[in-house]
Design a protein around this motif. Structure first.
Motif, short mmCIF file in Angstrom:
data_model
loop_
_atom_site.label_atom_id
_atom_site.label_comp_id
_atom_site.label_asym_id
_atom_site.label_seq_id
_atom_site.Cartn_x
_atom_site.Cartn_y
_atom_site.Cartn_z
N ARG A 145 0.87 -1.15 -0.11
CA ARG A 145 -0.20 -0.04 0.26
C ARG A 145 0.90 1.05 0.10
NH1 ARG A 145 -4.85 -1.42 -0.04
NH2 ARG A 145 -6.05 -3.41 1.12
N ASP A 146 2.04 1.47 0.83
CA ASP A 146 2.89 2.12 1.09
C ASP A 146 3.63 2.78 -0.74
OD1 ASP A 146 2.01 3.04 3.54
OD2 ASP A 146 4.08 1.84 4.57
N HIS A 147 3.16 1.85 -0.75
CA HIS A 147 3.80 1.75 -2.85
C HIS A 147 2.81 1.89 -4.12
CE1 HIS A 147 8.05 0.33 -0.52
NE2 HIS A 147 8.08 0.84 -1.77
N GLY A 148 1.64 2.21 -3.51
CA GLY A 148 0.73 2.72 -4.23
C GLY A 148 -0.23 2.31 -4.82
N LEU A 149 -0.48 0.53 -3.90
CA LEU A 149 -1.64 0.11 -3.83
C LEU A 149 -3.12 0.33 -3.86
CD1 LEU A 149 -2.64 -2.77 -4.39
CD2 LEU A 149 -2.13 -3.70 -2.01
N PRO A 150 -3.83 0.97 -4.51
CA PRO A 150 -5.57 1.68 -4.24
C PRO A 150 -5.88 0.59 -3.46
CG PRO A 150 -4.92 0.00 -6.19
CD PRO A 150 -3.76 -0.13 -6.14
N HIS A 151 -6.30 2.00 -1.99
CA HIS A 151 -7.00 1.39 -0.97
C HIS A 151 -8.52 0.20 -1.36
CE1 HIS A 151 -4.25 3.65 1.77
NE2 HIS A 151 -4.18 3.86 0.76
N GLU A 152 -8.73 0.40 -2.48
CA GLU A 152 -10.09 -0.32 -2.21
C GLU A 152 -9.48 -1.27 -2.46
OE1 GLU A 152 -9.08 1.13 -6.58
OE2 GLU A 152 -9.07 2.26 -4.42
N TRP A 153 -8.70 -2.00 -3.31
CA TRP A 153 -7.80 -3.40 -2.75
C TRP A 153 -7.73 -3.81 -1.61
CZ3 TRP A 153 -3.40 -6.48 -1.99
CH2 TRP A 153 -3.21 -7.47 -2.47
N LYS A 154 -8.75 -5.36 -1.34
CA LYS A 154 -8.65 -5.65 -0.18
C LYS A 154 -7.71 -7.15 0.10
CE LYS A 154 -11.30 -2.73 1.27
NZ LYS A 154 -11.57 -1.68 1.44
N VAL A 155 -7.41 -6.93 1.47
CA VAL A 155 -6.63 -8.68 1.13
C VAL A 155 -7.52 -8.83 2.78
CG1 VAL A 155 -4.59 -9.90 2.87
CG2 VAL A 155 -4.17 -7.72 0.72
N LEU A 171 2.72 -1.27 -12.14
CA LEU A 171 3.51 0.05 -11.47
C LEU A 171 3.45 1.51 -12.77
CD1 LEU A 171 6.71 -1.27 -9.73
CD2 LEU A 171 4.44 -0.61 -8.84
N GLY A 172 3.25 2.76 -12.72
CA GLY A 172 3.54 3.57 -13.30
C GLY A 172 4.46 4.04 -13.11
N SER A 173 5.14 4.66 -13.93
CA SER A 173 6.85 5.86 -13.81
C SER A 173 7.42 6.13 -13.33
CB SER A 173 6.74 6.43 -15.50
OG SER A 173 5.53 8.35 -14.92
N ASN A 174 6.28 6.17 -12.13
CA ASN A 174 6.84 6.58 -10.18
C ASN A 174 7.86 5.54 -9.63
OD1 ASN A 174 4.42 6.47 -9.93
ND2 ASN A 174 3.88 8.21 -9.20
N GLY A 175 7.02 4.39 -10.38
CA GLY A 175 7.38 3.27 -9.73
C GLY A 175 6.57 2.79 -8.69
N MET A 176 4.98 3.86 -8.90
CA MET A 176 4.15 3.13 -8.10
C MET A 176 3.02 2.25 -8.51
SD MET A 176 4.80 4.65 -4.76
CE MET A 176 3.73 5.16 -4.38
N VAL A 177 2.15 1.46 -7.90
CA VAL A 177 1.50 0.88 -8.48
C VAL A 177 0.41 1.74 -9.18
CG1 VAL A 177 -0.68 -1.19 -7.89
CG2 VAL A 177 1.68 -1.25 -6.83
N SER A 178 -0.52 1.36 -10.34
CA SER A 178 -1.49 1.80 -11.12
C SER A 178 -2.77 0.53 -11.60
CB SER A 178 -0.62 2.22 -12.71
OG SER A 178 -0.42 1.22 -13.22
#
Length: 135
Positions: free
Chosen positions: A58-68, A128-135
């Motif tokens: 999540r800290d690397h950009g995983l969308p908050h609506e994604w659930k574990v 991952l986007g160009s900024n290294g975050m999950v897209s």
């Protein structure tokens, strides 16, 4: 969504594959007189829980609506609970200077996500986007 078959706070020892390979290559180059243990050495990496992995992703950009969803499977949970939480590698460090290079979950997460990005881009999907975050 993702289903995790371990309890969210089950701590297990893990190791970056590059550390494992480097440790093997390093051990092969140690002068025989420095090798005191002739059966096997423990080599450690880092330990973390499934919840810590979720937080790191999540800290690397995983969308908050994604659930574990944590749904411990008794067999898998039992195996995990039989493992130590950490690996003691003091003899490897003392005898031949072993040192894990990856001891930070955030670094390992970024590395794994970059690997996924590379694999998925080759297949046409970008995680991952160009900024290294999950897209």
């Amino acid at each position: 969504d993702y289903i995790c078959y371990l309890g969210s706070e089950t701590r297990l020892p893990m190791m970056d594959m590059e550390d494992a390979v480097a440790a093997s290559l390093s051990l092969m180059q140690v002068p025989p007189e420095r090798i005191r243990i002739r059966t096997s050495y423990n080599i450690g990496g880092l330990s973390f829980t499934p919840r810590e992995v979720e937080t790191s992703i999540r800290d690397h950009g995983l969308p908050h609506e994604w659930k574990v969803h944590y749904k411990p499977d008794p067999l898998r949970q039992g195996i995990a609970e039989g493992w130590p939480e950490t690996i003691e590698d003091k003899f490897a460090r003392k005898d031949w200077g072993f040192q894990s290079q990856c001891q930070d979950l955030s670094v390992l997460t970024r590395k794994l996500l970059c690997t996924l990005r590379t694999e998925d881009v080759e297949g046409g999907d970008e995680i991952l986007g160009s900024n290294g975050m999950v897209s």
